[in-house]
Each structure stands twice: as C-alpha cells, then as structure tokens.
Scaffold this active site. Structure first.
Site, PDB file in Angstrom:
ATOM      1  N   ALA A  62      36.464  36.357  59.939  1.00  0.00           N
ATOM      2  CA  ALA A  62      36.268  34.667  60.231  1.00  0.00           C
ATOM      3  C   ALA A  62      37.141  34.309  61.090  1.00  0.00           C
ATOM      4  CB  ALA A  62      35.939  34.376  59.351  1.00  0.00           C
ATOM      5  N   GLY A 107      34.388  38.756  57.605  1.00  0.00           N
ATOM      6  CA  GLY A 107      33.082  38.733  58.427  1.00  0.00           C
ATOM      7  C   GLY A 107      33.214  39.850  59.201  1.00  0.00           C
ATOM      8  N   GLU A 110      31.171  42.262  56.902  1.00  0.00           N
ATOM      9  CA  GLU A 110      29.495  41.089  56.584  1.00  0.00           C
ATOM     10  C   GLU A 110      28.774  41.446  58.391  1.00  0.00           C
ATOM     11  OE1 GLU A 110      31.649  37.315  55.643  1.00  0.00           O
ATOM     12  OE2 GLU A 110      30.673  37.806  53.943  1.00  0.00           O
ATOM     13  N   GLU A 130      38.692  37.969  51.262  1.00  0.00           N
ATOM     14  CA  GLU A 130      38.748  36.237  51.069  1.00  0.00           C
ATOM     15  C   GLU A 130      39.819  35.816  50.266  1.00  0.00           C
ATOM     16  OE1 GLU A 130      36.272  37.686  52.205  1.00  0.00           O
ATOM     17  OE2 GLU A 130      34.882  37.043  53.944  1.00  0.00           O
TER      18      GLU A 130
HETATM   19  N1  DAK Z   1      41.239  34.636  62.588  1.00  0.00           N
HETATM   20  C1  DAK Z   1      42.716  34.408  63.561  1.00  0.00           C
HETATM   21  N2  DAK Z   1      42.994  34.966  63.938  1.00  0.00           N
HETATM   22  C2  DAK Z   1      43.479  36.515  63.289  1.00  0.00           C
HETATM   23  C3  DAK Z   1      42.692  36.677  62.573  1.00  0.00           C
HETATM   24  C4  DAK Z   1      41.564  36.257  61.841  1.00  0.00           C
HETATM   25  N3  DAK Z   1      40.831  36.698  60.982  1.00  0.00           N
HETATM   26  N4  DAK Z   1      43.346  38.185  61.935  1.00  0.00           N
HETATM   27  C5  DAK Z   1      44.148  38.362  63.064  1.00  0.00           C
HETATM   28  N5  DAK Z   1      44.654  37.081  64.053  1.00  0.00           N
HETATM   29  C6  DAK Z   1      45.092  37.057  65.050  1.00  0.00           C
HETATM   30  C7  DAK Z   1      46.821  36.617  64.651  1.00  0.00           C
HETATM   31  O1  DAK Z   1      47.038  35.661  64.360  1.00  0.00           O
HETATM   32  C8  DAK Z   1      47.556  37.513  65.904  1.00  0.00           C
HETATM   33  O2  DAK Z   1      47.092  36.132  66.683  1.00  0.00           O
HETATM   34  P1  DAK Z   1      48.799  35.882  67.163  1.00  0.00           P
HETATM   35  O3  DAK Z   1      49.822  35.611  66.532  1.00  0.00           O
HETATM   36  O4  DAK Z   1      49.660  37.189  68.334  1.00  0.00           O
HETATM   37  O5  DAK Z   1      48.529  34.854  68.350  1.00  0.00           O
HETATM   38  C9  DAK Z   1      46.750  38.263  66.434  1.00  0.00           C
HETATM   39  O6  DAK Z   1      45.616  38.659  65.603  1.00  0.00           O
HETATM   40  C10 DAK Z   1      47.036  39.657  66.139  1.00  0.00           C
HETATM   41  O7  DAK Z   1      46.825  39.875  64.537  1.00  0.00           O
HETATM   42  P2  DAK Z   1      48.416  40.515  63.353  1.00  0.00           P
HETATM   43  O8  DAK Z   1      49.977  39.757  64.495  1.00  0.00           O
HETATM   44  O9  DAK Z   1      48.262  39.675  62.291  1.00  0.00           O
HETATM   45  O10 DAK Z   1      48.612  42.056  63.773  1.00  0.00           O
HETATM   46  P3  DAK Z   1      48.527  43.020  62.336  1.00  0.00           P
HETATM   47  O11 DAK Z   1      48.558  44.349  63.151  1.00  0.00           O
HETATM   48  O12 DAK Z   1      50.004  42.469  61.846  1.00  0.00           O
HETATM   49  O13 DAK Z   1      47.258  42.797  61.601  1.00  0.00           O
HETATM   50  C11 DAK Z   1      45.878  42.587  59.679  1.00  0.00           C
HETATM   51  C12 DAK Z   1      45.918  42.664  61.282  1.00  0.00           C
HETATM   52  C13 DAK Z   1      44.342  42.804  59.632  1.00  0.00           C
HETATM   53  C14 DAK Z   1      45.877  42.725  58.734  1.00  0.00           C
HETATM   54  C15 DAK Z   1      45.734  40.708  60.399  1.00  0.00           C
HETATM   55  O14 DAK Z   1      46.078  40.209  61.253  1.00  0.00           O
HETATM   56  C16 DAK Z   1      45.375  40.492  58.749  1.00  0.00           C
HETATM   57  O15 DAK Z   1      45.068  39.588  57.738  1.00  0.00           O
HETATM   58  N6  DAK Z   1      43.944  39.189  59.520  1.00  0.00           N
HETATM   59  C17 DAK Z   1      43.322  38.591  58.310  1.00  0.00           C
HETATM   60  C18 DAK Z   1      42.189  39.168  57.708  1.00  0.00           C
HETATM   61  C19 DAK Z   1      41.577  38.503  57.600  1.00  0.00           C
HETATM   62  O16 DAK Z   1      42.541  37.714  55.865  1.00  0.00           O
HETATM   63  N7  DAK Z   1      40.434  37.657  57.667  1.00  0.00           N
HETATM   64  C20 DAK Z   1      39.825  37.077  56.572  1.00  0.00           C
HETATM   65  C21 DAK Z   1      38.756  36.973  55.751  1.00  0.00           C
HETATM   66  S1  DAK Z   1      38.000  35.313  55.050  1.00  0.00           S
HETATM   67  C22 DAK Z   1      32.797  30.189  55.392  1.00  0.00           C
HETATM   68  C23 DAK Z   1      32.802  31.127  54.069  1.00  0.00           C
HETATM   69  C24 DAK Z   1      33.721  32.189  53.736  1.00  0.00           C
HETATM   70  C25 DAK Z   1      33.987  32.874  55.408  1.00  0.00           C
HETATM   71  C26 DAK Z   1      34.173  32.285  56.249  1.00  0.00           C
HETATM   72  C27 DAK Z   1      33.043  30.910  57.017  1.00  0.00           C
HETATM   73  N8  DAK Z   1      31.732  29.114  55.450  1.00  0.00           N
HETATM   74  C28 DAK Z   1      30.956  28.655  54.099  1.00  0.00           C
HETATM   75  C29 DAK Z   1      32.039  28.714  56.179  1.00  0.00           C
HETATM   76  C30 DAK Z   1      35.529  33.483  55.260  1.00  0.00           C
HETATM   77  C31 DAK Z   1      35.477  34.268  55.973  1.00  0.00           C
HETATM   78  C32 DAK Z   1      36.207  36.139  56.385  1.00  0.00           C
HETATM   79  O17 DAK Z   1      36.295  36.111  57.004  1.00  0.00           O
END
Ligand code: DAK
Length: 255
Positions: A62, A107, A110, A130
């Site tokens: 997400a 997500g 998922e 998450e």
């Molecule tokens: N969201 C937004 N931007 C993201 C992103 C994300 N999930 N993942 C990466 N990006 C963006 C980064 O901010 C960066 O953008 P800039 O800073 O360059 O503008 C760009 O993508 C490149 O990312 P990194 O520089 O971080 O790249 P790395 O290779 O260093 O790292 C990484 C890759 C995948 C390890 C890292 O980006 C990372 O940890 N990303 C986040 C992973 C994560 O935690 N995903 C979300 C999980 S939670 C809900 C309930 C629950 C949820 C949703 C809704 N409701 C009740 C509505 C939960 C959902 C989830 O998915």
C-alpha cells in the site's frame, strides 16, 4: 493510467506501472486494478498474467504516504476497496498468474495471493511487514496467506513481518515455482500447461477447490459431486470422451 491491461496471444497482461514508487498501491491504482480486471473478465483471454513494471518490484505494498491522517470511516472504506479489487481475481472466469519479479510486500503480496498461481524470479522477496508499521494486513493477507501456506507459517510471517526469499517461498508453497530468465516468457509457458484445456472445466475445478476451503469435508464432497456432474453437461466433455473411444483427435470449444 498506472495500471495497463494488454493482450498478447491468448493472454491478458495486467502491469502495475508506477516503478518510481516501486508500484505502490495508491487508492487510485486499486480502483484501476478493479477496472482492468473487469475488462480482462470480458475479454477472450485464456489466462491473466499480473506483473510490475521496472527491475526492482512487483509491488512494495500500500502507498504508505497516502495512509496517514484518514478517518476511521475512510480507513474502513480503503480496506473494502482493496477487498473488492482483489476479490475480482477470485471471480475472474480465467486463471491468473502473479509474476513476482522483485519486492512483493504487504498489499503487493496480497495481490499475488489473490491470483490463482504465483511464479517468482530468484531475486524476489516477499513479506507482510504491516506489523512493523503498527498495522496488520488489510487487503486479504490474514485470510488468504493461511489458506495458501497454513496457519502456523502464516502467523509467523504476519507476526514477525519477516522477508521471505524466493527459494524459501517455494518451499513454503507461497509460490508455485521459482523461474530463471525471462519471467514473462516463463509465465506464458507455465500458463500454457492449462490454457489449451476447456474453460468450463478449468473454472469448475477452480471453484471446487476454492469453495471447499470454506466448507467442512462432507459439504465440500457434496459440492464436488454437483460440480463434477455439471462438467459432464459440457460439450467439451462429451466430445473428448467420444474422441477417446473412437481414437480420434478433439478440440475444446469452451462450451
Ligand atoms: N508506499 C509509498 N512509496 C513507496 C513504498 C510504499 N509502500 N515503497 C517504496 N516507495 C517509494 C519510496 O518512498 C521511494 O520514493 P522516493 O523517496 O524516491 O520518492 C521509492 O519508492 C523507492 O523506494 P526506496 O528508495 O525505499 O527503495 P529501496 O530499494 O531502498 O527499498 C523497499 C525497497 C521495498 C525495501 C522499501 O522501499 C520499503 O521498505 N518499502 C515499504 C514496504 C512496506 O512497508 N510496504 C507497505 C506494507 S503495509 C489498510 C490496512 C493495511 C494496509 C493498507 C490499508 N486499510 C485498513 C485501509 C497495509 C498495507 C501495506 O501494504
């Protein structure tokens, strides 16, 4: 548009196309995924391949930047939007294959879990992180992951948020296969193991297996009796059984 739906031979290909944010799922992308899946359902494709643009990610989950400062009602609506979009994969008339080309977190995993099958590149990394954000999976992960890999392993992934590499994912049954080389070509080759069969039987078989996951054994067996009986009503079944007896070739007509 950050979701593209293209046609290539007998395949529909859905590509998340927001590589600069590792294909993170904004609410807009979730809506576009839903629309693309409606279009795929109306098409004459025989399988759907789902992939992410760029070298690094299938989908990093997400869009975290969008999730903050929203009311309880808005968060609830967001969860329902995700469920509705990914639920379309359950009801898609054709099988789907997620091609996990890199990161598939939250997500993103998922979405892959909602597909019928998952293939992974050797460098793919998957997880439900998450918990590290103080959240729990909200787009189906707590329900689909245990159905795919069992509750103990699912709880381990969800409570630790740990990252699983492709080879471990294959051992867990989280992905069907790890494939070297061109992932799209591998996805097509994998799908061709079933796309030549009749669509009615493919759909009935999927339905029997997935509906059974929600039923006690005796009810599942009754449902299987109904669906397997239904398969006999298709022209495809009659034609292929007759062709077997007469030692001649037959072709599927999807009827
Ligand atoms: N969201 C937004 N931007 C993201 C992103 C994300 N999930 N993942 C990466 N990006 C963006 C980064 O901010 C960066 O953008 P800039 O800073 O360059 O503008 C760009 O993508 C490149 O990312 P990194 O520089 O971080 O790249 P790395 O290779 O260093 O790292 C990484 C890759 C995948 C390890 C890292 O980006 C990372 O940890 N990303 C986040 C992973 C994560 O935690 N995903 C979300 C999980 S939670 C809900 C309930 C629950 C949820 C949703 C809704 N409701 C009740 C509505 C939960 C959902 C989830 O998915």
């Amino acid at each position: 548009m950050e979701v593209e739906l293209t046609r290539d031979e007998e395949f529909a290909i859905l590509t998340l196309n927001r590589p600069e944010a590792l294909n993170a799922l904004s609410f807009q992308i979730l809506r576009e995924i839903g629309e693309a899946l409606d279009e795929a359902a109306r098409s004459d494709a025989r399988a759907l391949l789902v992939t992410g643009a760029g070298e690094k990610a299938f989908c990093a989950g997400a869009d975290i930047k969008e999730l903050r400062n929203r009311s309880l009602t808005e968060q609830r609506a967001g969860a329902e939007l995700g469920h509705a979009a990914f639920g379309k994969l359950d009801r898609l008339p054709i099988p789907s294959v997620a091609l996990v080309n890199g990161y598939a977190f939250g997500g993103g995993l998922e979405l892959a879990l909602a597909c019928t099958f998952r293939l992974a590149a050797p460098k793919a990394k998957m997880g439900l992180p998450e918990i590290k954000l103080g959240l729990i999976p909200g787009y189906g992960g707590t329900q689909r992951l245990p159905r795919v890999i069992g509750p103990a392993r699912a709880l381990e992934m969800i409570l630790t948020g740990r990252t699983v590499e492709a080879r471990e994912a294959e051992k867990l049954g989280l992905v069907n296969r790890v494939v070297e080389g061109d992932l799209l070509a591998a996805g097509k080759a994998f799908a061709r193991e079933f796309t030549s069969y009749g669509l009615p039987a493919l759909r009935l078989a999927r339905e029997a297996v997935t509906r059974a996951l929600d039923l006690p054994l005796h009810e599942g067996l009754m449902m299987e009796a109904d669906l397997s009986t239904l398969a006999f009503q298709t022209e495809d079944a009659e034609e292929h059984m007759a062709a077997f007896e007469m030692k001649r070739k037959a072709a599927f007509k999807d009827r």
